[in-house]
Design a protein around this motif. Structure first.
Motif, PDB file in Angstrom:
ATOM      1  N   LEU A 140       2.587   6.510 -17.491  1.00  0.00           N
ATOM      2  CA  LEU A 140       2.736   6.262 -16.063  1.00  0.00           C
ATOM      3  C   LEU A 140       2.330   4.847 -15.688  1.00  0.00           C
ATOM      4  O   LEU A 140       3.061   4.129 -15.016  1.00  0.00           O
ATOM      5  N   LEU A 141       1.120   4.460 -16.125  1.00  0.00           N
ATOM      6  CA  LEU A 141       0.523   3.252 -15.580  1.00  0.00           C
ATOM      7  C   LEU A 141       0.702   2.029 -16.465  1.00  0.00           C
ATOM      8  O   LEU A 141       0.644   0.908 -15.983  1.00  0.00           O
ATOM      9  N   PHE A 142       0.915   2.240 -17.763  1.00  0.00           N
ATOM     10  CA  PHE A 142       1.023   1.077 -18.661  1.00  0.00           C
ATOM     11  C   PHE A 142       2.427   0.903 -19.231  1.00  0.00           C
ATOM     12  O   PHE A 142       2.702  -0.067 -19.918  1.00  0.00           O
ATOM     13  N   ALA A 143       3.309   1.883 -19.020  1.00  0.00           N
ATOM     14  CA  ALA A 143       4.677   1.729 -19.519  1.00  0.00           C
ATOM     15  C   ALA A 143       5.668   1.661 -18.368  1.00  0.00           C
ATOM     16  O   ALA A 143       6.306   0.633 -18.151  1.00  0.00           O
ATOM     17  N   VAL A 144       5.785   2.759 -17.591  1.00  0.00           N
ATOM     18  CA  VAL A 144       6.840   2.787 -16.570  1.00  0.00           C
ATOM     19  C   VAL A 144       6.550   1.802 -15.434  1.00  0.00           C
ATOM     20  O   VAL A 144       7.416   1.018 -15.042  1.00  0.00           O
ATOM     21  N   MET A 145       5.310   1.825 -14.907  1.00  0.00           N
ATOM     22  CA  MET A 145       5.021   0.906 -13.791  1.00  0.00           C
ATOM     23  C   MET A 145       5.184  -0.555 -14.180  1.00  0.00           C
ATOM     24  O   MET A 145       5.845  -1.318 -13.477  1.00  0.00           O
ATOM     25  N   PRO A 146       4.584  -1.005 -15.298  1.00  0.00           N
ATOM     26  CA  PRO A 146       4.769  -2.426 -15.633  1.00  0.00           C
ATOM     27  C   PRO A 146       6.207  -2.768 -16.035  1.00  0.00           C
ATOM     28  O   PRO A 146       6.627  -3.908 -15.839  1.00  0.00           O
ATOM     29  N   MET A 147       6.949  -1.782 -16.573  1.00  0.00           N
ATOM     30  CA  MET A 147       8.340  -2.140 -16.878  1.00  0.00           C
ATOM     31  C   MET A 147       9.122  -2.313 -15.568  1.00  0.00           C
ATOM     32  O   MET A 147       9.976  -3.193 -15.465  1.00  0.00           O
ATOM     33  N   TYR A 172      -0.547  -9.839 -13.733  1.00  0.00           N
ATOM     34  CA  TYR A 172      -0.175  -9.479 -15.107  1.00  0.00           C
ATOM     35  C   TYR A 172      -1.405  -9.376 -15.988  1.00  0.00           C
ATOM     36  O   TYR A 172      -1.571  -8.415 -16.740  1.00  0.00           O
ATOM     37  N   TRP A 173      -2.299 -10.375 -15.901  1.00  0.00           N
ATOM     38  CA  TRP A 173      -3.483 -10.342 -16.777  1.00  0.00           C
ATOM     39  C   TRP A 173      -4.367  -9.149 -16.453  1.00  0.00           C
ATOM     40  O   TRP A 173      -4.949  -8.535 -17.353  1.00  0.00           O
ATOM     41  N   LEU A 174      -4.485  -8.815 -15.174  1.00  0.00           N
ATOM     42  CA  LEU A 174      -5.290  -7.641 -14.814  1.00  0.00           C
ATOM     43  C   LEU A 174      -4.699  -6.380 -15.445  1.00  0.00           C
ATOM     44  O   LEU A 174      -5.422  -5.557 -16.025  1.00  0.00           O
ATOM     45  N   PHE A 175      -3.371  -6.236 -15.319  1.00  0.00           N
ATOM     46  CA  PHE A 175      -2.731  -5.065 -15.934  1.00  0.00           C
ATOM     47  C   PHE A 175      -3.001  -5.044 -17.428  1.00  0.00           C
ATOM     48  O   PHE A 175      -3.414  -4.023 -17.991  1.00  0.00           O
ATOM     49  N   LEU A 176      -2.761  -6.175 -18.094  1.00  0.00           N
ATOM     50  CA  LEU A 176      -2.897  -6.199 -19.553  1.00  0.00           C
ATOM     51  C   LEU A 176      -4.337  -5.881 -19.960  1.00  0.00           C
ATOM     52  O   LEU A 176      -4.581  -5.061 -20.855  1.00  0.00           O
ATOM     53  N   PHE A 177      -5.310  -6.519 -19.284  1.00  0.00           N
ATOM     54  CA  PHE A 177      -6.707  -6.292 -19.654  1.00  0.00           C
ATOM     55  C   PHE A 177      -7.109  -4.839 -19.386  1.00  0.00           C
ATOM     56  O   PHE A 177      -7.825  -4.227 -20.177  1.00  0.00           O
ATOM     57  N   GLY A 178      -6.659  -4.310 -18.253  1.00  0.00           N
ATOM     58  CA  GLY A 178      -6.982  -2.916 -17.952  1.00  0.00           C
ATOM     59  C   GLY A 178      -6.438  -1.977 -19.004  1.00  0.00           C
ATOM     60  O   GLY A 178      -7.129  -1.067 -19.482  1.00  0.00           O
ATOM     61  N   ALA A 179      -5.191  -2.200 -19.393  1.00  0.00           N
ATOM     62  CA  ALA A 179      -4.563  -1.324 -20.377  1.00  0.00           C
ATOM     63  C   ALA A 179      -5.250  -1.452 -21.737  1.00  0.00           C
ATOM     64  O   ALA A 179      -5.526  -0.447 -22.404  1.00  0.00           O
ATOM     65  N   LEU A 180      -5.550  -2.686 -22.143  1.00  0.00           N
ATOM     66  CA  LEU A 180      -6.207  -2.876 -23.446  1.00  0.00           C
ATOM     67  C   LEU A 180      -7.610  -2.292 -23.417  1.00  0.00           C
ATOM     68  O   LEU A 180      -8.052  -1.644 -24.372  1.00  0.00           O
ATOM     69  N   PHE A 181      -8.313  -2.513 -22.309  1.00  0.00           N
ATOM     70  CA  PHE A 181      -9.677  -2.008 -22.181  1.00  0.00           C
ATOM     71  C   PHE A 181      -9.696  -0.485 -22.311  1.00  0.00           C
ATOM     72  O   PHE A 181     -10.473   0.081 -23.075  1.00  0.00           O
ATOM     73  N   LEU A 204      -8.746   1.650 -15.244  1.00  0.00           N
ATOM     74  CA  LEU A 204      -7.781   1.825 -14.166  1.00  0.00           C
ATOM     75  C   LEU A 204      -8.150   0.997 -12.941  1.00  0.00           C
ATOM     76  O   LEU A 204      -7.281   0.643 -12.147  1.00  0.00           O
ATOM     77  N   ALA A 205      -9.445   0.660 -12.799  1.00  0.00           N
ATOM     78  CA  ALA A 205      -9.821  -0.241 -11.707  1.00  0.00           C
ATOM     79  C   ALA A 205      -9.131  -1.589 -11.906  1.00  0.00           C
ATOM     80  O   ALA A 205      -8.570  -2.162 -10.966  1.00  0.00           O
ATOM     81  N   LEU A 206      -9.165  -2.102 -13.138  1.00  0.00           N
ATOM     82  CA  LEU A 206      -8.509  -3.385 -13.420  1.00  0.00           C
ATOM     83  C   LEU A 206      -7.003  -3.286 -13.200  1.00  0.00           C
ATOM     84  O   LEU A 206      -6.398  -4.078 -12.480  1.00  0.00           O
ATOM     85  N   ALA A 207      -6.396  -2.295 -13.861  1.00  0.00           N
ATOM     86  CA  ALA A 207      -4.942  -2.177 -13.778  1.00  0.00           C
ATOM     87  C   ALA A 207      -4.504  -1.895 -12.348  1.00  0.00           C
ATOM     88  O   ALA A 207      -3.490  -2.435 -11.878  1.00  0.00           O
ATOM     89  N   GLY A 208      -5.276  -1.071 -11.638  1.00  0.00           N
ATOM     90  CA  GLY A 208      -4.926  -0.740 -10.253  1.00  0.00           C
ATOM     91  C   GLY A 208      -5.012  -1.969  -9.361  1.00  0.00           C
ATOM     92  O   GLY A 208      -4.127  -2.202  -8.529  1.00  0.00           O
ATOM     93  N   ALA A 209      -6.065  -2.770  -9.553  1.00  0.00           N
ATOM     94  CA  ALA A 209      -6.170  -4.006  -8.766  1.00  0.00           C
ATOM     95  C   ALA A 209      -4.963  -4.892  -9.053  1.00  0.00           C
ATOM     96  O   ALA A 209      -4.384  -5.493  -8.132  1.00  0.00           O
ATOM     97  N   GLY A 210      -4.566  -4.963 -10.318  1.00  0.00           N
ATOM     98  CA  GLY A 210      -3.393  -5.759 -10.679  1.00  0.00           C
ATOM     99  C   GLY A 210      -2.158  -5.276  -9.944  1.00  0.00           C
ATOM    100  O   GLY A 210      -1.371  -6.081  -9.421  1.00  0.00           O
ATOM    101  N   SER A 211      -1.994  -3.938  -9.872  1.00  0.00           N
ATOM    102  CA  SER A 211      -0.818  -3.400  -9.193  1.00  0.00           C
ATOM    103  C   SER A 211      -0.834  -3.746  -7.716  1.00  0.00           C
ATOM    104  O   SER A 211       0.196  -4.097  -7.136  1.00  0.00           O
ATOM    105  N   ILE A 212      -2.020  -3.625  -7.085  1.00  0.00           N
ATOM    106  CA  ILE A 212      -2.097  -3.916  -5.648  1.00  0.00           C
ATOM    107  C   ILE A 212      -1.769  -5.377  -5.389  1.00  0.00           C
ATOM    108  O   ILE A 212      -0.972  -5.713  -4.505  1.00  0.00           O
ATOM    109  N   VAL A 213      -2.364  -6.263  -6.186  1.00  0.00           N
ATOM    110  CA  VAL A 213      -2.129  -7.693  -5.979  1.00  0.00           C
ATOM    111  C   VAL A 213      -0.649  -8.010  -6.153  1.00  0.00           C
ATOM    112  O   VAL A 213      -0.049  -8.740  -5.350  1.00  0.00           O
TER     113      VAL A 213
END
Lengths: 348, 193, 590
Positions: free
Chosen positions: C74-81, C109-118, C157-166
């Motif tokens: 949901l959050l690291f494949a479909v949303m970022p694609m 982008y970096w927030l998403f990537l770091f959140g997903a890797l973390f 998800l805090a990191l990735a979610g912030a990335g999505s909002i921004v």
């Protein structure tokens, strides 16, 4: 380089799918499904089932119309060499209003029965012939019958034709109580009490299980519903309500291993710190009440048949049988475990 | 200024959109606060603790900071360096006074036995007002940054949009406080000091 | 630095890029990797469930895998694609040279990537979260989930979610403010429209989730009582806050795919979109209703008949705008001259599959019926028809459609057709039997099931289907790699499409448009809808590359890691973040 394939050939894959689908549907409708929501055995389950069947056929109608239109469009309107460019139609107000209203109309035929069923099912029970308090634990079920003085685990007995009034609670995390043959799900939420009722109409044994993810062994939180004849139920209730031993005296038993098992149960095994056997000093509350465990057909919340071998396995390897559960491996020898199992099976 | 389709600068549009998102953030906090009102099992309870007269004063201070913000923006827009410096600093100082009041209040509550994990009121109160306080703190840092720019003469009328955006944020944080003041304090049933 | 220019090479140029097209490519590659990770997790799940009482996976491992499969897909494949397409395509479709805030875009982008890797690093640091992507309280409390899995979930998800909002804030401003002259809202391509709608969903739906995870974090780390029944807290609060986010999230996942095929179907039908305004409004209406139906995930919780009726009825209403969209797509094809390119196959596949998922959705909307269906494989079937049959097929349609625009190269059409038919077969084999398994009583999220309940056949077919689906993905990867090794030959508008992104070279130059186009029609390339450019060179400035977004995102990553390691790391993270913000603020933009 679009190696553009002139003249797209082959709706054959679609035919293959159709054949597969028909085979699958045929396989899915026959067969024995003891936990199926489509084989209702109570008033509530029958209401839900007939509601579902109504919606199902509406859905099938829509499915055929829409997929049919799609297939016709694919076949009729593929590009043909030399044909003119299609007319640039931008819309058609009448048509668009029509296909806004059509689904709305169908929804009325789904919505009205939904509301009727909802208000019939989701209300206080019409009567409370049998009251049961259900407490969810990681990962087993506690059943208390306050009017009958019965406490048991994982196997719920009710008489046929009587309305069962269940009060649902949780001792730890959120669980969901689900016997598909007699009712829909209802969650057991810590800190609140939920209610569920149904009136079973056919004698039989129906499996059920926890339907809300509740931790490591959520999959192993099964239970059985015994819908008994009134006489069977009375006999069962009378037996379950009776304590196992009167006073502190052990019950005379011919089998020496039963007596030895009793020793281990109350002594070295440490079983009594968690389990209760009414009528004896065993009064633990963390694990299931074992007063009449010998008369149950399964152990470990429906995971194993209640046999001597399985009991030994359960006592010696509780975490192989049910990962993460609270039962401790007390390090009993095989012989001790065998004796305890003999004792437990004697508790009928 | 870059051309935009609406004529509204991008930065301003961004802040408005961000404020929309922030509304959901505070709405979630406020909803939780209301759901858990009077659900605490042990005291101290809110009506024993909340000091409405005191908070009325700090609320007034925060409102005055909004007024200073308006004056600061107007000073920047008309290219008045003295006014810019003065009013930006005053806005930040009033914000700091508000934060000081909040610090005093938290400290006082903890002394009264309301640790963070004491009861549901503690959790909802500290998190809701704490989130708001964090927003005020960010605003103060932002204002002081603008103030240092003004001191170095680098906050002329061409930067008016930047100050306006900071002002939007600041006013929003104020408005949120009015809601929190109403919901948490005025509706609490606390009788006063 | 006025006109033209080409890309600098080297890895540093990618790390510091603020170009929306390059960021789009970064999103695409990252999301593809996570799509494979999530797919491998799914394969393990299907292997375990192939037979009853199987022991490929332990209960603990299974629970981690099904949790991470959900979160990842949901959050690291479909949303970022989807974000990859937002980034690459939206500015081109509206005639802009970049997004409104290029550095903020890199930051997202970096927030998403770091959140997903973390979050994924938890597999190697004591265990991934094992409480489901929905992470229902109070199973997530420190009492019942003592490991760090849940903490990784919250912080990642805090990191990735912030990335999505921004990112969403950025796209809202971009679409409102950077439209070319004449590009009115009712001329926006449907993909841009749906990006706009989804961005609003993101900025409004994520904050409640953020707040609920903050509550959970405080419960776990500081002993607050938000979800603690013993202290008066109510675990159902989590469910409400989660689904106020979680249901709009479903539309965040599907609407971009709807947008893609609303551009693809007209192109390959050689006919404008039928009922453009209705398709737009229905998308807006779906999003709007999406905020009012969260409790249909909670019918079994016992909300009482009044609330249940309301949520049940509102949920049914969503079928109307969704149905309208489907009819409009079919009407677009009706009377057209259909060209079955891969992108079109995937788009038609979406329509065919989404109808099935939509109809089972109507079945759940009926609350009493849902009491039997919820938390069973029937629901798993439903949302995979929506998210795989819908979102994933739609995204693949986008990949085949825009690949020549992005790379200047074509994906092979023959392999594309093989990919499509294998995937179509695979997904139906995998998910169709789940309808039966669920109705016949198989609950979801179980690491095993007993023999004798009749689930064996369905599960075996599902597992075979999963293997077929996996093969389809491999075919796609082969296609991708082969195509990237061919020579770039794509002309500007190979599909004879109508929207603005096809008016410029493939791939586009860094500045996109030599002259900002002036648009005079909804399908500009079909109707001479671009006014002739004024004579002379146009003056414009492209933003400089910047490494500050990476510094700020890295600082925030340190803060999150510090929450698990200790205060000094948190303080270091805060310091890095602050330095990054000031560096960013005072960096010359052009």
């Amino acid at each position: 380089m679009t190696d553009g394939r002139p003249g797209y050939r082959g709706h054959r894959p679609i035919l293959v799918f159709a054949a597969l689908a028909i085979t699958l549907v045929a396989a899915a409708c026959g067969g024995d499904f003891p936990q199926s929501s489509l084989r209702p055995q109570s008033d509530v389950a029958r209401e839900i089932d007939s509601l579902f069947r109504g919606i199902f056929w509406w859905a099938m109608g829509v499915l055929v119309v829409v997929e049919g239109a799609l297939v016709v469009a694919i076949i009729r309107f593929r590009e043909r060499p030399g044909a003119e460019k299609p007319k640039p139609v931008h819309g058609n107000t009448a048509l668009e209003i029509a296909w806004t209203l059509a689904p709305a109309l169908i929804l009325i035929f789904i919505g009205v029965p939904t509301m009727i069923t909802l208000w019939r099912v989701d209300r206080p029970p019409p009567s409370s012939d049998i009251r049961v308090e259900v407490i969810g634990h990681q990962w087993w079920w506690e059943f208390n019958y306050p009017d009958l003085g019965v406490t048991t685990a994982n196997e719920l007995h009710v008489p046929v034709g009587k309305t069962v009034d269940l009060r649902l609670k949780s001792a730890d995390v959120v669980h969901s109580f689900w016997f598909p043959r007699v009712a829909g799900k209802r969650d057991l939420v810590p800190g609140t009490e939920n209610q569920l009722w149904f009136t079973p109409d056919s004698v039989g044994v129906y499996p059920g299980q926890c339907a809300e993810f509740c931790g490591t062994s959520h999959a192993l939180m099964g239970m059985l519903l015994f819908v008994d004849t009134p006489e069977e139920f009375e006999r069962w209730a009378a037996r379950e309500a009776s304590p196992q031993e009167s006073g502190a005296e052990p019950r005379p038993s011919d089998d020496p291993s039963v007596l030895a098992g009793r020793e281990v149960f109350f002594g070295a095994g440490g079983c009594i710190s968690c389990h209760a056997i009414r009528g004896t000093p065993a009064a633990g509350i963390l694990g299931p009440d074992l007063t009449h465990v010998g008369s149950r057909s399964t152990i470990a919340a429906g995971v194993l048949d209640n046999t001597p071998d399985n009991l030994v396995r359960w006592i010696n390897e509780p975490h192989d049988v049910k990962p993460g559960n609270l039962m401790l491996d007390m390090g009993l020898s095989d012989e001790q475990a065998r004796q305890v199992s003999a004792y437990l099976l004697s508790l009928e | 200024m870059e051309r935009t389709s609406t004529g509204v600068p991008n930065e301003k549009m961004l802040m408005w959109t961000f404020i929309g998102s922030e509304c959901m953030l505070f709405a979630s906090l406020i909803a939780t606060f209301l759901v858990y009102r009077d659900q605490s099992i042990v005291g101290p309870y809110e009506e024993e603790l909340l000091n409405i007269p005191f908070i009325t004063v700090t609320t007034f201070v925060l409102l005055m900071s909004s007024l200073m913000m308006v004056l600061a923006l107007s000073a920047v827009q008309r290219g008045d360096p003295r006014g810019s410096r003065l009013f930006l600093l005053l806005t930040a100082i009033l914000g700091l006074i508000f934060l000081g009041g909040q610090f005093y209040e938290f400290n006082h509550f903890v002394h009264e036995g309301l640790g963070l994990s004491r009861n549901l009121f503690a959790g909802t109160f500290y998190l809701t007002t704490g989130f708001h306080g964090a927003h005020v703190a960010v605003g103060v840092i932002w204002l002081l940054t603008l103030w240092t720019l003004a001191l170095r003469g680098r906050l002329g009328p061409e930067k008016a949009v930047t100050v306006e955006v900071a002002g939007l944020y600041w006013h929003f944080v104020d408005v949120v406080w009015i809601v929190l003041f109403t919901v948490i304090y005025l509706m609490s049933g606390a009788t006063g000091a | 630095m006025t006109t033209g220019g080409t890309y600098a090479g080297g890895i540093w140029s990618w790390i510091t890029t603020v170009d929306h097209k390059r960021i789009g490519i970064l999103y695409f590659v990252s999301s593809l990797v996570f799509f494979l990770v999530g797919g491998i997790e799914a394969m393990f799940i299907r292997l375990q469930l192939a037979t009853p009482e199987n022991t490929v996976l332990s209960a603990q491992a299974y629970n981690q895998l099904f949790t991470m499969h959900g979160v990842t897909m949901l959050l690291f494949a479909v949303m970022p694609m989807s974000a990859a397409f937002f980034n690459f395509i939206v500015p081109l479709q509206i005639g802009a040279r970049d997004v409104a805030f290029p550095r903020l875009n890199a930051f997202s982008y970096w927030l998403f990537l770091f959140g997903a890797l973390f979050l994924n690093s938890s597999f190697f640091l004591g265990g991934a979260p094992d409480v489901g992507w929905f992470a229902y309280a109070n199973l997530t409390s420190s009492q019942f989930s003592p490991g760090h899995g849940v903490d990784f979930y919250i912080l990642g998800l805090a990191l990735a979610g912030a990335g999505s909002i921004v990112a969403a804030l950025n796209f809202i401003v971009t679409i409102i403010n950077l439209r070319a002259p004449g590009m009115t809202f009712m001329r926006l391509p449907l993909f841009t429209w749906m990006t706009f709608v989804v961005s609003f969903l993101i900025i409004l739906a994520f904050p409640p989730f953020t707040i609920s995870t903050v509550f959970l974090l405080f419960d776990r780390m500081f002993g607050t009582l938000f979800f603690e029944p013993a202290g008066g807290g109510d675990p159902r609060l989590w469910q409400h806050l989660f689904w106020i986010f979680g249901h709009p999230e479903v539309y965040i996942l599907i609407l971009p795919a709807f947008g893609i095929i609303s551009d693809v179907i007209p192109t390959f039908s050689r006919k404008p979109l039928f009922g453009y305004p209705v398709v737009v409004y229905s998308g807006v209406l779906i999003a709007f209703l999406g905020f009012g139906v969260w409790a249909h995930h909670m019918f079994a919780v016992g909300l009482g008949p009044v609330a249940t009726s309301a949520f049940s009825g509102l949920t049914m209403l969503i079928a109307i705008p969704t149905g309208v969209k489907i009819f409009n797509w079919i009407a677009t094809m009706w009377g057209g001259a259909l060209r079955f390119r891969s992108a079109m196959l995937f788009s038609i596949g979406l329509v065919a599959m989404f109808v099935i998922g939509g109809l089972s959705g109507v079945m759940h909307s009926s609350a009493p019926a849902d009491l039997q269906q919820t938390d069973t494989y029937f629901v798993v079937a439903h949302f995979h028809y929506v998210l795989f049959g819908g979102s994933i097929l739609g995204l693949f349609a986008g990949v085949y459609y825009w690949f020549p625009k992005v790379t200047g190269r074509f994906l092979n059409e023959r392999l594309g057709a093989v990919h499509f038919w294998l995937m179509f077969l695979g997904l139906n084999l995998t998910f169709f039997p789940m309808h039966f398994a669920g109705l016949h009583g198989q609950p979801r999220r179980t690491f095993t099931y007993p023999a004798g309940l009749g689930f064996e056949g369905f599960n075996m077919v599902s597992t075979v289907g999963a293997v077929v689906t996996f093969l389809a993905v491999l075919v796609f990867l082969v296609n991708l790699v082969r195509s990237l090794r061919t020579a770039p030959t794509a002309e500007a508008n190979p599909w004879e499409a109508s929207t603005l992104e096809w008016s410029i070279s493939s791939p586009p130059p860094p500045h996109n448009f030599d002259h900002t186009p002036e648009v005079t029609s909804r399908d500009p390339l079909w109707h001479d809808g671009i006014a002739p450019p004024p004579p002379g060179e146009e003056e414009f400035h492209m933003p400089n590359p910047s490494f500050w977004p990476l510094v700020v995102a890295g600082g925030l990553l340190l803060v999150m890691a510090g929450a698990l390691v200790g205060l000094p790391l948190v303080l270091l993270g805060v310091a890095v973040t602050l330095v990054g913000i000031y560096g960013w603020s005072f960096e010359p933009i052009h």
